[in-house]
Design a protein around this motif. Structure first.
Motif, PDB file in Angstrom:
ATOM      1  N   VAL A 123       0.815  -1.207   0.000  1.00  0.00           N
ATOM      2  CA  VAL A 123       0.000   0.000   0.000  1.00  0.00           C
ATOM      3  C   VAL A 123       0.856   1.267   0.000  1.00  0.00           C
ATOM      4  N   ILE A 124       1.825   1.325   0.898  1.00  0.00           N
ATOM      5  CA  ILE A 124       2.582   2.566   1.100  1.00  0.00           C
ATOM      6  C   ILE A 124       3.642   2.794   0.023  1.00  0.00           C
ATOM      7  N   ASN A 125       4.458   1.799  -0.243  1.00  0.00           N
ATOM      8  CA  ASN A 125       5.613   2.009  -1.120  1.00  0.00           C
ATOM      9  C   ASN A 125       5.257   2.454  -2.540  1.00  0.00           C
ATOM     10  N   PRO A 126       4.441   1.697  -3.266  1.00  0.00           N
ATOM     11  CA  PRO A 126       4.170   2.120  -4.651  1.00  0.00           C
ATOM     12  C   PRO A 126       3.369   3.413  -4.754  1.00  0.00           C
ATOM     13  N   LEU A 127       2.416   3.627  -3.834  1.00  0.00           N
ATOM     14  CA  LEU A 127       1.622   4.853  -3.912  1.00  0.00           C
ATOM     15  C   LEU A 127       2.479   6.091  -3.650  1.00  0.00           C
ATOM     16  N   THR A 128       3.355   6.036  -2.650  1.00  0.00           N
ATOM     17  CA  THR A 128       4.220   7.191  -2.391  1.00  0.00           C
ATOM     18  C   THR A 128       5.193   7.412  -3.543  1.00  0.00           C
ATOM     19  N   ALA A 129       5.621   6.327  -4.187  1.00  0.00           N
ATOM     20  CA  ALA A 129       6.550   6.458  -5.316  1.00  0.00           C
ATOM     21  C   ALA A 129       5.865   7.094  -6.520  1.00  0.00           C
ATOM     22  N   ILE A 130       4.633   6.695  -6.788  1.00  0.00           N
ATOM     23  CA  ILE A 130       3.893   7.238  -7.926  1.00  0.00           C
ATOM     24  C   ILE A 130       3.464   8.681  -7.668  1.00  0.00           C
ATOM     25  N   LEU A 131       2.958   8.936  -6.470  1.00  0.00           N
ATOM     26  CA  LEU A 131       2.448  10.266  -6.134  1.00  0.00           C
ATOM     27  C   LEU A 131       3.555  11.224  -5.701  1.00  0.00           C
ATOM     28  N   LYS A 132       4.750  10.670  -5.417  1.00  0.00           N
ATOM     29  CA  LYS A 132       5.912  11.453  -4.988  1.00  0.00           C
ATOM     30  C   LYS A 132       5.614  12.245  -3.710  1.00  0.00           C
ATOM     31  N   VAL A 133       5.100  11.526  -2.724  1.00  0.00           N
ATOM     32  CA  VAL A 133       4.754  12.157  -1.450  1.00  0.00           C
ATOM     33  C   VAL A 133       5.364  11.367  -0.294  1.00  0.00           C
ATOM     34  N   LYS A 134       5.445  12.019   0.864  1.00  0.00           N
ATOM     35  CA  LYS A 134       5.883  11.346   2.078  1.00  0.00           C
ATOM     36  C   LYS A 134       4.752  10.458   2.598  1.00  0.00           C
ATOM     37  N   ASN A 135       5.112   9.544   3.473  1.00  0.00           N
ATOM     38  CA  ASN A 135       4.150   8.546   3.938  1.00  0.00           C
ATOM     39  C   ASN A 135       2.888   9.165   4.543  1.00  0.00           C
ATOM     40  N   GLY A 136       3.049  10.213   5.320  1.00  0.00           N
ATOM     41  CA  GLY A 136       1.921  10.802   6.024  1.00  0.00           C
ATOM     42  C   GLY A 136       0.847  11.368   5.126  1.00  0.00           C
ATOM     43  N   GLU A 137       1.225  11.773   3.910  1.00  0.00           N
ATOM     44  CA  GLU A 137       0.247  12.373   2.997  1.00  0.00           C
ATOM     45  C   GLU A 137      -0.781  11.369   2.493  1.00  0.00           C
ATOM     46  N   LEU A 138      -0.483  10.094   2.618  1.00  0.00           N
ATOM     47  CA  LEU A 138      -1.438   9.075   2.181  1.00  0.00           C
ATOM     48  C   LEU A 138      -2.685   9.068   3.053  1.00  0.00           C
ATOM     49  N   ILE A 139      -2.554   9.521   4.290  1.00  0.00           N
ATOM     50  CA  ILE A 139      -3.740   9.565   5.149  1.00  0.00           C
ATOM     51  C   ILE A 139      -4.263  10.986   5.347  1.00  0.00           C
ATOM     52  N   SER A 140      -3.424  11.994   5.127  1.00  0.00           N
ATOM     53  CA  SER A 140      -3.899  13.379   5.298  1.00  0.00           C
ATOM     54  C   SER A 140      -4.649  13.895   4.068  1.00  0.00           C
ATOM     55  N   ASN A 141      -4.351  13.318   2.908  1.00  0.00           N
ATOM     56  CA  ASN A 141      -5.028  13.702   1.678  1.00  0.00           C
ATOM     57  C   ASN A 141      -6.170  12.718   1.411  1.00  0.00           C
ATOM     58  N   PRO A 142      -7.416  13.165   1.386  1.00  0.00           N
ATOM     59  CA  PRO A 142      -8.553  12.237   1.244  1.00  0.00           C
ATOM     60  C   PRO A 142      -8.555  11.444  -0.065  1.00  0.00           C
ATOM     61  N   TYR A 143      -8.028  12.030  -1.130  1.00  0.00           N
ATOM     62  CA  TYR A 143      -7.971  11.306  -2.402  1.00  0.00           C
ATOM     63  C   TYR A 143      -6.930  10.191  -2.345  1.00  0.00           C
ATOM     64  N   TYR A 144      -5.783  10.485  -1.753  1.00  0.00           N
ATOM     65  CA  TYR A 144      -4.751   9.458  -1.594  1.00  0.00           C
ATOM     66  C   TYR A 144      -5.225   8.372  -0.628  1.00  0.00           C
ATOM     67  N   TYR A 145      -5.954   8.790   0.391  1.00  0.00           N
ATOM     68  CA  TYR A 145      -6.473   7.832   1.370  1.00  0.00           C
ATOM     69  C   TYR A 145      -7.452   6.861   0.699  1.00  0.00           C
ATOM     70  N   SER A 146      -8.238   7.374  -0.222  1.00  0.00           N
ATOM     71  CA  SER A 146      -9.153   6.519  -0.970  1.00  0.00           C
ATOM     72  C   SER A 146      -8.387   5.499  -1.806  1.00  0.00           C
ATOM     73  N   LEU A 147      -7.280   5.942  -2.405  1.00  0.00           N
ATOM     74  CA  LEU A 147      -6.431   5.014  -3.156  1.00  0.00           C
ATOM     75  C   LEU A 147      -5.856   3.933  -2.254  1.00  0.00           C
ATOM     76  N   MET A 148      -5.439   4.325  -1.056  1.00  0.00           N
ATOM     77  CA  MET A 148      -4.935   3.349  -0.088  1.00  0.00           C
ATOM     78  C   MET A 148      -5.958   2.251   0.148  1.00  0.00           C
ATOM     79  N   LYS A 149      -7.197   2.654   0.352  1.00  0.00           N
ATOM     80  CA  LYS A 149      -8.257   1.685   0.622  1.00  0.00           C
ATOM     81  C   LYS A 149      -8.481   0.746  -0.571  1.00  0.00           C
ATOM     82  N   GLN A 150      -8.387   1.296  -1.776  1.00  0.00           N
ATOM     83  CA  GLN A 150      -8.594   0.466  -2.965  1.00  0.00           C
ATOM     84  C   GLN A 150      -7.498  -0.584  -3.111  1.00  0.00           C
ATOM     85  N   VAL A 151      -6.251  -0.151  -2.911  1.00  0.00           N
ATOM     86  CA  VAL A 151      -5.136  -1.095  -3.007  1.00  0.00           C
ATOM     87  C   VAL A 151      -5.265  -2.163  -1.929  1.00  0.00           C
ATOM     88  N   PHE A 152      -5.523  -1.727  -0.704  1.00  0.00           N
ATOM     89  CA  PHE A 152      -5.628  -2.690   0.397  1.00  0.00           C
ATOM     90  C   PHE A 152      -6.764  -3.681   0.158  1.00  0.00           C
TER      91      PHE A 152
END
Length: 297
Positions: free
Chosen positions: A187-216
């Motif tokens: 969940v964390i590694n490929p999304l942060t690599a594609i979006l070029k963001v730090k780990n915390g942004e995956l949960i602070s950004n609602p759109y990225y958080y939605s992507l996290m849920k889809q991958v998981f």
């Protein structure tokens, strides 16, 4: 006790730095120039604004020298394991080997080895390599270890020297231990690599958080993941909010990633079950394209 650390990357040097006070540690590197740099100028560890020099024995990888070790940690990226096969098969079969790779793709590789005592581990520390003889510790966690094959007593001395700053945690089931890390890596590694963001942004950004849920959701359907597994991923994102994932750093530095061992492994397992994973497949293709990888799956 003689401990050998094979691999001159961030994790390899980190383990050498943390174990050198308790054991006779040798750092084995792929290139002689890195071994010479460590021997001549020391291994530098940066943490919490301070720097510490560690005088460490280092040498290029040789069967004769490594055969004298009591335990060997294999701290190379998963895609480098194949190049080590002949070397590892040439070592005495009684030497315990502890593998420190991400993902689960290396389990098939371990099956082929002749060693009697094999262990797998997952790392919760945040470390990156600054150059060939220095590392920066961004956060400490623990090292989880489980038996893959053999006698767990062969590394009892290592487990018993666990210290507060560098603890070891024993797991009875290696597959469950590796799956917990696989969920987070997938969940964390490929999304942060594609979006070029730090780990915390995956949960602070609602759109990225939605992507996290889809991958998981896709990964969980293959490996029977549950809500607790997703909560663990959220906790990691919060704890390492300011960290850049290893896959993001690999992309930024033009290095190959471990996408094959993580998402590639998941897609292949899904194929065995005749399931399709559209989101994971898209992520796999994006990372492969970013690193210039030839078409595989």
């Amino acid at each position: 006790m003689n401990i050998g650390i094979i691999g001159g990357g961030s994790i390899g040097m980190f383990f050498s730095a943390c174990l050198h006070d308790s054991f006779n540690v040798t750092q084995y590197t792929r290139k002689q120039v890195q071994a010479d740099e460590i021997c001549q100028n020391g291994l530098w560890v940066e943490e919490n604004g301070g720097k510490n020099r560690i005088n460490l024995q280092a040498r290029s990888l040789q069967v004769k020298e490594a055969s004298r070790e009591d335990v060997l940690f294999i701290a190379v990226k998963q895609y480098h394991l194949q190049a080590l096969e002949t070397f590892l098969c040439s070592l005495p079969v009684s030497i315990p080997l502890i593998f420190l790779q991400n993902g689960m793709g290396h389990l098939a590789f371990l099956e082929k080895l002749p060693q009697q005592h094999l262990f797998v581990a997952t790392i919760e520390h945040g470390v990156f390599r600054k150059d060939q003889n220095s590392i920066h510790i961004r956060g400490r966690g623990k090292t989880n270890i489980a038996l893959f094959r053999g006698n767990p007593e062969t590394i009892k001395q290592i487990m018993s020297t666990s210290i507060k700053e560098f603890p070891f945690h024993w797991h009875n089931q290696y597959q469950k231990m590796l799956l917990e890390k696989l969920f987070a890596n997938a969940v964390i590694n490929p999304l942060t690599a594609i979006l070029k963001v730090k780990n915390g942004e995956l949960i602070s950004n609602p759109y990225y958080y939605s992507l996290m849920k889809q991958v998981f959701s896709e990964v969980a359907n293959v490996f029977d993941g549950n809500e607790q597994d997703f909560q663990n991923i959220e906790a990691i994102c919060k704890k390492t909010a300011n960290n850049r994932s290893s896959m993001l750093r690999d992309i930024e530095d033009g290095r190959p990633t471990e996408i094959e061992a993580i998402i590639g492994y998941i897609i292949n397992e899904a194929k065995k079950m005749k399931r399709t994973l559209p989101v994971c497949t898209a992520i796999y293709s994006m990372i492969c394209g970013m690193e210039g990888k030839e078409e595989g799956l």
